[in-house]
Write a protein that holds these residues in place. Structure first.
Motif, PDB file in Angstrom:
ATOM      1  N   LEU A  33      68.292  27.846 -55.190  1.00 38.10           N
ATOM      2  CA  LEU A  33      67.303  27.110 -55.965  1.00 38.10           C
ATOM      3  C   LEU A  33      67.929  26.676 -57.291  1.00 38.10           C
ATOM      4  O   LEU A  33      67.633  27.238 -58.339  1.00 38.10           O
ATOM      5  N   ALA A  53      57.183  26.708 -56.448  1.00 39.59           N
ATOM      6  CA  ALA A  53      57.706  26.948 -55.109  1.00 39.59           C
ATOM      7  C   ALA A  53      56.510  27.210 -54.209  1.00 39.59           C
ATOM      8  O   ALA A  53      55.454  27.679 -54.675  1.00 39.59           O
ATOM      9  N   HIS A  62      59.903  23.336 -54.722  1.00 39.98           N
ATOM     10  CA  HIS A  62      60.733  24.032 -53.737  1.00 39.98           C
ATOM     11  C   HIS A  62      59.816  24.501 -52.617  1.00 39.98           C
ATOM     12  O   HIS A  62      59.096  25.485 -52.779  1.00 39.98           O
TER      13      HIS A  62
END
Length: 210
Positions: free
Chosen positions: A9, A158, A181
């Motif tokens: 990430l 995310a 994400h």
């Protein structure tokens, strides 16, 4: 502790590790949800210094919001994060936008004012079927008031989203978080019964891994 390769990430690289973690359960759920209990157990075993708060949210969205604002008033925005499941994901998005913190969303409700309108009336708690509450008509307007039309800092979000979710549209969920994400699962279900498999993704985003 997570077993994931570094650099998974990259947009998250400059963010500090999480020191304060808020977990928000879904509609009719509670802190007894298996995902909440699993995260709490992992933190107790591996990161006991992290401040963990998983409150029982009142049925009223306005009351839930007031509880959360009071509870995290002294939390540091850069080091705090919020994890939310289903309706808790909706609340988590509002918290993240208000605080400027990280958020992890687990099959987040995107349009709860629309979807929960048919649930007005008496409801039973999922983990305590003998406990009932009344979902009031005015709660729909309270949900609308908390809605985030568009997220402002995608790198701070995310999400774990299941195509197999039997309650929510995965297309709507992914569409609401452009640039985030996203771990899109080909199957699974609304509850993310296979949550153990996805916990490393959550922990890495929150920078809780070794």
């Amino acid at each position: 502790a997570c077993g994931l390769a570094r650099g998974r990430l990259p947009d998250n690289a400059r963010m500090p590790g999480t020191t304060h973690l808020l977990y928000l359960h879904g509609f009719r759920s509670s802190p007894a949800s298996f995902k909440a209990r699993h995260m709490a157990a992992w933190l107790a075993a591996h990161r006991p210094g992290v401040r963990w708060w998983c409150p029982q949210l009142p049925p009223s969205p306005a009351a839930a919001w007031a509880l959360l604002q009071h509870g995290i008033a002294d939390w540091p925005a850069e080091e705090m994060a919020v994890v939310g499941s289903s309706l808790g994901g909706f609340y988590a998005t509002a918290v993240a936008e208000a605080q400027g913190c990280r958020a992890v969303l687990l099959n987040p409700a995107v349009h709860p004012a629309r979807d929960l309108a048919r649930h007005i009336g008496e409801q039973a708690q999922f983990h305590a079927p003998d406990e009932h509450f009344f979902f009031q008509p005015e709660f729909i307007a309270e949900l609308r008031a908390l809605a985030v039309p568009a997220i402002t800092r995608p790198a701070r979000y995310a999400a774990v989203i299941a195509k197999g979710d039997e309650l929510l549209s995965w297309q709507e969920m992914t569409g609401h978080y452009p640039g985030a994400h996203i771990k899109l699962l080909p199957g699974s279900d609304h509850a993310l019964s296979d949550f153990d498999q996805h916990l490393p993704f959550v922990l890495e985003f929150l920078k809780l891994c070794d």
